[in-house]
Design an enzyme around this catalytic site. Sequence first.
Site, PDB file in Angstrom:
ATOM      1  N   SER A   1      -8.773 -33.669  -7.296  1.00 22.05           N
ATOM      2  CA  SER A   1      -8.423 -35.580  -6.991  1.00 22.05           C
ATOM      3  C   SER A   1      -8.978 -35.531  -6.788  1.00 22.05           C
ATOM      4  O   SER A   1     -10.411 -36.139  -7.405  1.00 22.05           O
ATOM      5  CB  SER A   1      -7.043 -34.463  -5.666  1.00 22.05           C
ATOM      6  OG  SER A   1      -6.770 -35.920  -5.973  1.00 22.05           O
TER       7      SER A   1
ATOM      8  N   ASP B   1       0.774 -35.879 -14.378  1.00 18.80           N
ATOM      9  CA  ASP B   1      -0.063 -36.596 -13.271  1.00 18.80           C
ATOM     10  C   ASP B   1      -0.076 -37.563 -13.406  1.00 18.80           C
ATOM     11  O   ASP B   1      -0.728 -38.620 -14.362  1.00 18.80           O
ATOM     12  CB  ASP B   1      -1.549 -35.885 -13.247  1.00 18.80           C
ATOM     13  CG  ASP B   1      -2.145 -36.022 -12.052  1.00 18.80           C
ATOM     14  OD1 ASP B   1      -1.755 -36.095 -10.913  1.00 18.80           O
ATOM     15  OD2 ASP B   1      -2.904 -35.289 -11.394  1.00 18.80           O
TER      16      ASP B   1
ATOM     17  N   HIS C   1      -0.507 -32.129 -11.646  1.00 17.66           N
ATOM     18  CA  HIS C   1      -1.519 -32.694 -10.646  1.00 17.66           C
ATOM     19  C   HIS C   1      -2.677 -31.187 -10.430  1.00 17.66           C
ATOM     20  O   HIS C   1      -2.504 -30.011  -9.761  1.00 17.66           O
ATOM     21  CB  HIS C   1      -1.456 -32.923  -9.195  1.00 17.66           C
ATOM     22  CG  HIS C   1      -2.801 -33.462  -8.524  1.00 17.66           C
ATOM     23  ND1 HIS C   1      -3.417 -35.394  -9.491  1.00 17.66           N
ATOM     24  CD2 HIS C   1      -3.040 -33.755  -7.135  1.00 17.66           C
ATOM     25  CE1 HIS C   1      -4.032 -35.720  -8.513  1.00 17.66           C
ATOM     26  NE2 HIS C   1      -4.245 -34.119  -7.309  1.00 17.66           N
TER      27      HIS C   1
END
Length: 493
Positions: free
Chosen positions: A175, A427, A452
């Site tokens: 991320s 995601d 994710h």
Amino acid sequence: MGLLLLLAFLMFGAATPVPPALRAFSSLHLSSSFSSRPAVAMKYSIHYIQQKVDHFGFNTDKTFKQRYLIADTHWQKDGGSILFYTGNEGDIIWFCNNTGFMWDVAEELKAMLVFAEHRYYGESLPFGANSFKDSRHLNFLTSEQALADFAELIKHLKRKIPATKNQPVIALGGSYGGMLAAWFRMKYPHMVVGALASSAPIWHFENLVPCGVFMKTVTKDFRESGPNCSETIRRSWDAISRLARKGTGLHWLSEALHLCTPLTNSQDVQHLKDWISETWVNLAMVDYPYESDFLQPLPAWPIKVVCQYLKNPNVSDSLLLQNIFQALNVYYNYSGQARCLNISETATSSLGALGWSYQACTEMVMPFCSNGIDDMFEPNSWNLKEFSDDCFRQWGVRPRPYWIPTVYGGKNISSHTNIIFSNGELDPWSGGGVTENITDTLVAIVIPKGAHHLDLRANTAFDPTTVLLARSLEVRYMKQWIKDFYASLRRKH
């Protein structure tokens, strides 16, 4: 407008409450006995390094303690490597325990694991309790300062642990941490031989990708997880509005949704919609193939479970909202411990929403929008001026929407080498990520059935073959980087 602002802080989900326009949320405190997540709480030691508060100016010598973790069970002095986790917006121990991939491959790569905490998060607070006092104290919360911390930490480790001096370092992150891993390789290529940037939306910035791409992916996840699921959600917004306008509508909604705090006005209704929207977004991010408690305790493939309650959009408003409650209950009460639903909370408190809200108001300006046609959300345009005004009210700063592409290259990154960009098709952040190879050494790995940064999580028996193949390929690239490093070292000597 509220949802767009919330999403700007949703790299992993959000945490501690922040004033209204830039609101983010923290977790319901559910049962702590839920323990089926595939996290790896292994043996590590905790350390601190004195870092300069400002690496780029000469006006202050002030320093702070940055926390980092080391695990060296499988590290070998001869032919070993260092896997360096570029910490992101939260407590580093939480990330350490949710990055099982590094623990799984440590023996194979003879690796020392280092987890570096990002400044202004966890215990690494440059001004202690005053770190979030005002924008003057927050002025040193930038990705560039964080990358400089990482560079100084690697230099420190190579001095402190002599056997690491001639060993290759590989950056890994997910991320925002994945963005940092990629940018670290770009900005400090002499420090790391390569980077694994998982679910890293390095292109989710002004004019690089369409602002609606994120919400389209969320919608696709729901549409493909159950018949009429996304359409039921799309119709729920007007149903909420119609019910709220009725005489006892606010009371009915509060009761039907089991809200901890009753709705009292139209602002509360908008807040409710934002909270529900954020719940669907979070579910899309953590649609993992097994039980987990990354943001909340959840069942395997949670969107499929949620969609079981959202099969029929053609029912009365009241029945539709009762079905929405059942769906929300999957996310907020899978453990069965919640007495009511708190619309000020959506995710774990291990994430630092205060710091992230400031970053979103300065460098990390990520446009979001929805149109209610290509997605299941209410129409919401991206309004930079409104966003900027909210930021100024909250922090006394104005965002610089073009700075990140300026400093890190935007889409013009082909001169760099040795970066793996991995993205799961499920995601929502993949829309702002690199999903096609740029060169032979700037490579994209797309993971069908992957949510994710699923590839950074620990191996489990429930993992789809796609993520097992992705991890295998990632290890192959890393082994090649390590091999090339040692071959180059031999040539020099």
